[in-house]
Design an enzyme around this catalytic site. Structure first.
Site, PDB file in Angstrom:
ATOM      1  N   LEU A  76       0.864  -1.170   0.000  1.00 50.55           N
ATOM      2  CA  LEU A  76       0.000   0.000   0.000  1.00 50.55           C
ATOM      3  C   LEU A  76       0.906   1.227   0.000  1.00 50.55           C
ATOM      4  O   LEU A  76       1.971   1.217   0.617  1.00 50.55           O
ATOM      5  CB  LEU A  76      -0.897   0.034   1.245  1.00 50.55           C
ATOM      6  CG  LEU A  76      -1.980  -1.038   1.375  1.00 50.55           C
ATOM      7  CD1 LEU A  76      -2.729  -0.858   2.691  1.00 50.55           C
ATOM      8  CD2 LEU A  76      -2.947  -0.999   0.201  1.00 50.55           C
ATOM      9  N   ASP A  77       0.477   2.294  -0.678  1.00 50.10           N
ATOM     10  CA  ASP A  77       1.230   3.541  -0.616  1.00 50.10           C
ATOM     11  C   ASP A  77       1.419   3.947   0.842  1.00 50.10           C
ATOM     12  O   ASP A  77       0.569   3.644   1.697  1.00 50.10           O
ATOM     13  CB  ASP A  77       0.480   4.670  -1.339  1.00 50.10           C
ATOM     14  CG  ASP A  77       0.419   4.467  -2.841  1.00 50.10           C
ATOM     15  OD1 ASP A  77       1.185   3.635  -3.353  1.00 50.10           O
ATOM     16  OD2 ASP A  77      -0.388   5.158  -3.488  1.00 50.10           O
ATOM     17  N   ARG A  78       2.485   4.653   1.114  1.00 47.65           N
ATOM     18  CA  ARG A  78       2.796   5.071   2.475  1.00 47.65           C
ATOM     19  C   ARG A  78       1.597   5.740   3.162  1.00 47.65           C
ATOM     20  O   ARG A  78       1.282   5.441   4.313  1.00 47.65           O
ATOM     21  CB  ARG A  78       3.989   6.030   2.462  1.00 47.65           C
ATOM     22  CG  ARG A  78       4.368   6.577   3.831  1.00 47.65           C
ATOM     23  CD  ARG A  78       5.612   7.429   3.743  1.00 47.65           C
ATOM     24  NE  ARG A  78       6.047   7.868   5.057  1.00 47.65           N
ATOM     25  CZ  ARG A  78       7.228   8.429   5.297  1.00 47.65           C
ATOM     26  NH1 ARG A  78       8.083   8.641   4.314  1.00 47.65           N
ATOM     27  NH2 ARG A  78       7.561   8.784   6.515  1.00 47.65           N
ATOM     28  N   ASN A 172       0.019   3.907  -7.675  1.00 44.63           N
ATOM     29  CA  ASN A 172      -0.702   5.190  -7.568  1.00 44.63           C
ATOM     30  C   ASN A 172      -1.946   5.261  -8.449  1.00 44.63           C
ATOM     31  O   ASN A 172      -2.446   6.353  -8.750  1.00 44.63           O
ATOM     32  CB  ASN A 172       0.218   6.364  -7.911  1.00 44.63           C
ATOM     33  CG  ASN A 172       1.378   6.535  -6.943  1.00 44.63           C
ATOM     34  OD1 ASN A 172       2.326   7.246  -7.238  1.00 44.63           O
ATOM     35  ND2 ASN A 172       1.340   5.895  -5.790  1.00 44.63           N
TER      36      ASN A 172
END
Length: 235
Positions: A76-78, A172
């Site tokens: 997962l993105d930060r 993203n």
């Protein structure tokens, strides 16, 4: 007869990894709810404050000599919160990654403005430049196909809560697709409007359905969006 995989008992609080809530654990998989702001895996600058590092320490129970470890299945993105699954064996990792496109992934996002279409699918080819910024391209040969299903759940005067089905898993993807439609995810400092929105990214991986790598049982893990989502659209 196949051996049953029993869920582990909740460990003492001193072993609980900060920023992560254990949703499920057995001898093959470890499923957590990650807070926004925590990396999945380390970078050159950040090595220890990551889900991977914290969960490796967790399965070792603080014993550095232990051979126990976790394996990255997906990321997962930060700044994205929500459901994150790790494998506890290489076989489990391979099984999950080989079937990852087949699994169901549902997200919630708060975006700027209101959408003219209340449901649909956004499709484009995504590429990444040298600055690691992702964008859509017209030429299929220069990008990877990305498809994002969405449905409007609730609206306010300035914001919309979306339920999103991730039909492909590009970097993203959700953030780029809605930013390019003129409705960036609230709090997105990369693809959004820097002068507007929240301090946190309003994007949450709410539900993940997988097939267990050993029992082949269908399993769904669900979590609620962070409380700050309610400051934009009542949930």
């Amino acid at each position: 007869m196949a051996e049953n995989r029993k869920e582990f008992k909740r460990p003492p609080k001193r072993y609980q990894p900060r920023g992560l809530t254990i949703l499920y654990e057995d001898q093959d998989i470890l499923v957590v709810d990650k807070i926004g702001g925590l990396l999945t895996i380390g970078t050159e600058k950040i090595r220890e404050n990551t889900a991977y590092f914290l969960l490796t320490d967790y399965v070792r129970k603080g014993n550095l000599k232990s051979k126990n470890r976790v394996f990255i299945v997906h990321r997962l993105d930060r700044d994205t919160s929500g459901v994150l699954v790790f494998a506890k064996t290489e076989d489990a990792k391979r099984y999950l990654q080989d079937r990852w496109p087949e699994f169901s992934k549902k997200y919630y996002a708060v975006v700027q403005g209101t959408l003219p279409e209340k449901e649909g699918v956004i499709s484009s080819y995504l590429a990444e430049n040298r600055a690691h910024r992702v964008y859509s391209v017209a030429d299929p040969a220069k990008g990877k196909l990305a498809k994002t299903g969405f449905r409007v759940v609730k609206e306010s005067k300035s914001y919309t809560l979306l339920e999103i089905e991730l039909l492909t898993g590009r970097k993203n993807q959700i953030r780029v697709h809605f930013a390019e439609k003129g409705h960036p995810v609230v709090g997105d400092k990369v693809y959004g409007e820097k002068s507007r929105g929240a301090r946190k990214l309003a994007l949450h991986a709410a539900s993940l359905t997988i097939t267990h790598p050993y029992t082949h049982e269908k399993m769904t893990f669900e979590t609620q969006p962070p409380a700050f989502f309610k400051s934009f659209v009542a949930i």
